[in-house]
Design a protein around this motif. Structure first.
Motif, PDB file in Angstrom:
ATOM      1  N   LEU A 104       0.847  -1.207   0.000  1.00 20.09           N
ATOM      2  CA  LEU A 104       0.000   0.000   0.000  1.00 20.09           C
ATOM      3  C   LEU A 104       0.876   1.249   0.000  1.00 20.09           C
ATOM      4  CD1 LEU A 104      -2.682   1.600   0.465  1.00 20.09           C
ATOM      5  CD2 LEU A 104      -2.259   1.258   2.912  1.00 20.09           C
ATOM      6  N   TYR A 105       1.835   1.282   0.896  1.00 18.86           N
ATOM      7  CA  TYR A 105       2.700   2.460   1.009  1.00 18.86           C
ATOM      8  C   TYR A 105       3.628   2.584  -0.199  1.00 18.86           C
ATOM      9  CZ  TYR A 105       0.891   1.684   5.634  1.00 18.86           C
ATOM     10  OH  TYR A 105       0.038   1.466   6.683  1.00 18.86           O
ATOM     11  N   THR A 106       4.120   1.457  -0.682  1.00 23.42           N
ATOM     12  CA  THR A 106       4.981   1.493  -1.863  1.00 23.42           C
ATOM     13  C   THR A 106       4.215   2.073  -3.049  1.00 23.42           C
ATOM     14  OG1 THR A 106       6.169  -0.460  -1.068  1.00 23.42           O
ATOM     15  CG2 THR A 106       6.462   0.122  -3.378  1.00 23.42           C
ATOM     16  N   THR A 107       2.982   1.635  -3.241  1.00 31.06           N
ATOM     17  CA  THR A 107       2.161   2.118  -4.352  1.00 31.06           C
ATOM     18  C   THR A 107       1.884   3.611  -4.234  1.00 31.06           C
ATOM     19  OG1 THR A 107       1.100  -0.048  -4.532  1.00 31.06           O
ATOM     20  CG2 THR A 107      -0.035   1.806  -5.564  1.00 31.06           C
ATOM     21  N   LEU A 108       1.474   4.037  -3.049  1.00 34.70           N
ATOM     22  CA  LEU A 108       1.144   5.450  -2.861  1.00 34.70           C
ATOM     23  C   LEU A 108       2.382   6.340  -2.942  1.00 34.70           C
ATOM     24  CD1 LEU A 108      -1.514   5.167  -0.012  1.00 34.70           C
ATOM     25  CD2 LEU A 108      -1.909   5.466  -2.469  1.00 34.70           C
ATOM     26  N   LEU A 109       3.483   5.889  -2.375  1.00 35.36           N
ATOM     27  CA  LEU A 109       4.712   6.677  -2.426  1.00 35.36           C
ATOM     28  C   LEU A 109       5.310   6.714  -3.835  1.00 35.36           C
ATOM     29  CD1 LEU A 109       6.304   5.561   0.944  1.00 35.36           C
ATOM     30  CD2 LEU A 109       5.403   7.828   0.405  1.00 35.36           C
ATOM     31  N   ALA A 110       5.159   5.611  -4.585  1.00 33.74           N
ATOM     32  CA  ALA A 110       5.629   5.604  -5.973  1.00 33.74           C
ATOM     33  C   ALA A 110       4.843   6.609  -6.798  1.00 33.74           C
ATOM     34  CB  ALA A 110       5.510   4.207  -6.576  1.00 33.74           C
ATOM     35  N   ARG A 111       3.577   6.752  -6.503  1.00 36.45           N
ATOM     36  CA  ARG A 111       2.752   7.758  -7.181  1.00 36.45           C
ATOM     37  C   ARG A 111       3.262   9.154  -6.855  1.00 36.45           C
ATOM     38  NH1 ARG A 111       0.658  10.382 -10.822  1.00 36.45           N
ATOM     39  NH2 ARG A 111      -1.280  11.461 -10.465  1.00 36.45           N
ATOM     40  N   PHE A 112       3.601   9.360  -5.586  1.00 38.61           N
ATOM     41  CA  PHE A 112       4.034  10.678  -5.136  1.00 38.61           C
ATOM     42  C   PHE A 112       5.449  11.021  -5.628  1.00 38.61           C
ATOM     43  CE2 PHE A 112       6.003  13.430  -1.906  1.00 38.61           C
ATOM     44  CZ  PHE A 112       5.159  14.520  -1.983  1.00 38.61           C
ATOM     45  N   PHE A 113       6.406  10.085  -5.457  1.00 39.03           N
ATOM     46  CA  PHE A 113       7.803  10.376  -5.786  1.00 39.03           C
ATOM     47  C   PHE A 113       8.151  10.156  -7.257  1.00 39.03           C
ATOM     48  CE2 PHE A 113       8.396   9.618  -1.165  1.00 39.03           C
ATOM     49  CZ  PHE A 113       8.962  10.841  -0.851  1.00 39.03           C
ATOM     50  N   TYR A 114       7.622   9.076  -7.841  1.00 40.62           N
ATOM     51  CA  TYR A 114       8.014   8.709  -9.208  1.00 40.62           C
ATOM     52  C   TYR A 114       6.936   9.007 -10.236  1.00 40.62           C
ATOM     53  CZ  TYR A 114      11.503   5.946  -6.662  1.00 40.62           C
ATOM     54  OH  TYR A 114      12.502   5.533  -5.828  1.00 40.62           O
ATOM     55  N   ARG A 115       5.808   9.526  -9.779  1.00 45.35           N
ATOM     56  CA  ARG A 115       4.686   9.828 -10.666  1.00 45.35           C
ATOM     57  C   ARG A 115       4.145   8.576 -11.372  1.00 45.35           C
ATOM     58  NH1 ARG A 115       4.151  14.018  -7.947  1.00 45.35           N
ATOM     59  NH2 ARG A 115       5.217  15.915  -8.496  1.00 45.35           N
ATOM     60  N   ASP A 116       4.307   7.416 -10.724  1.00 48.72           N
ATOM     61  CA  ASP A 116       3.741   6.184 -11.276  1.00 48.72           C
ATOM     62  C   ASP A 116       2.223   6.295 -11.313  1.00 48.72           C
ATOM     63  OD1 ASP A 116       6.268   5.149 -11.429  1.00 48.72           O
ATOM     64  OD2 ASP A 116       5.954   3.539  -9.976  1.00 48.72           O
ATOM     65  N   LYS A 117       1.645   5.676 -12.299  1.00 47.59           N
ATOM     66  CA  LYS A 117       0.192   5.694 -12.420  1.00 47.59           C
ATOM     67  C   LYS A 117      -0.409   4.632 -11.509  1.00 47.59           C
ATOM     68  CE  LYS A 117       0.090   7.365 -17.130  1.00 47.59           C
ATOM     69  NZ  LYS A 117      -0.303   7.109 -18.504  1.00 47.59           N
ATOM     70  N   ILE A 118      -1.576   4.930 -10.976  1.00 47.97           N
ATOM     71  CA  ILE A 118      -2.353   3.947 -10.225  1.00 47.97           C
ATOM     72  C   ILE A 118      -3.521   3.565 -11.114  1.00 47.97           C
ATOM     73  CG2 ILE A 118      -3.767   3.534  -8.191  1.00 47.97           C
ATOM     74  CD1 ILE A 118      -2.000   5.454  -6.660  1.00 47.97           C
ATOM     75  N   PHE A 119      -3.604   2.273 -11.421  1.00 52.60           N
ATOM     76  CA  PHE A 119      -4.627   1.789 -12.325  1.00 52.60           C
ATOM     77  C   PHE A 119      -5.864   1.340 -11.545  1.00 52.60           C
ATOM     78  CE2 PHE A 119      -0.551   1.179 -14.466  1.00 52.60           C
ATOM     79  CZ  PHE A 119      -0.797   1.825 -15.664  1.00 52.60           C
TER      80      PHE A 119
END
Length: 177
Positions: A104-119
């Motif tokens: 959960l935290y990896t997904t949310l932080l990746a969105r914040f830091f790396y601008r990864d998309k959440i599908f």
């Protein structure tokens, strides 16, 4: 191709069993000692195995991104110390759930830091993890304990460490990480 798939599945299953067994052993030993000694012993065992493999030249270590390697180690240490404290302080299954909420935290932080998309497919996992955390911690009944915070923070720091591992895989080898 099929053979490699089953080897991967077998490895993941064995890894899950061993990590679960480790948590069980931590729980048993934690009645007689502190989590800091348990973390030290576990880490020392890993260092000894790593050193033997390195001396026998079965692995090579060439650190490239030393700052991120340091942060990964630091956050990983925080995660394991908090997790072992949680195992010692609460129900084992609850401590394990808190720690393994790190995706959960990896997904949310990746969105914040790396601008990864959440599908869309990620949303169900995110919602179910948040729902599970709220129910398990008794947060909704205002019966939240300090141990719950330590458990949740163990998952958070593990998530940070995994986020850094994602970045480190571009520069450093698995054994270096």
């Amino acid at each position: 191709m099929i053979k490699n798939y089953w080897i991967g599945i077998s490895g993941m299953f064995l890894s899950s069993l061993l990590f679960g067994f480790m948590a069980f052993l931590v729980r048993i030993v934690s009645f007689d000692t502190t989590q800091f000694f348990i973390v030290f012993t576990r880490s020392l065992g890993g260092i000894v195995i790593f050193y033997i493999l390195y001396v026998l030249k079965l692995i090579s270590v060439k650190p490239v991104n030393k700052k991120l390697l340091f942060l990964r180690g630091l956050f990983g240490a925080f995660a394991i110390i908090l997790w072992f404290h949680s195992i010692q302080a609460m129900n084992l299954s609850k401590a394990i759930f808190y720690f393994y909420s790190y995706p959960l935290y990896t997904t949310l932080l990746a969105r914040f830091f790396y601008r990864d998309k959440i599908f869309i497919r990620d949303i169900a996992g995110i919602v179910s993890l948040i729902f599970g955390l709220v129910l398990l911690s008794n947060f909704w009944r205002f019966h939240f304990q300090m141990e719950d915070i330590f458990g949740i923070m163990s998952g958070f720091f593990a998530g940070l460490a995994m986020l850094i591992v994602q970045k480190l895989r571009k520069t450093d080898t698995t054994w270096t990480i």
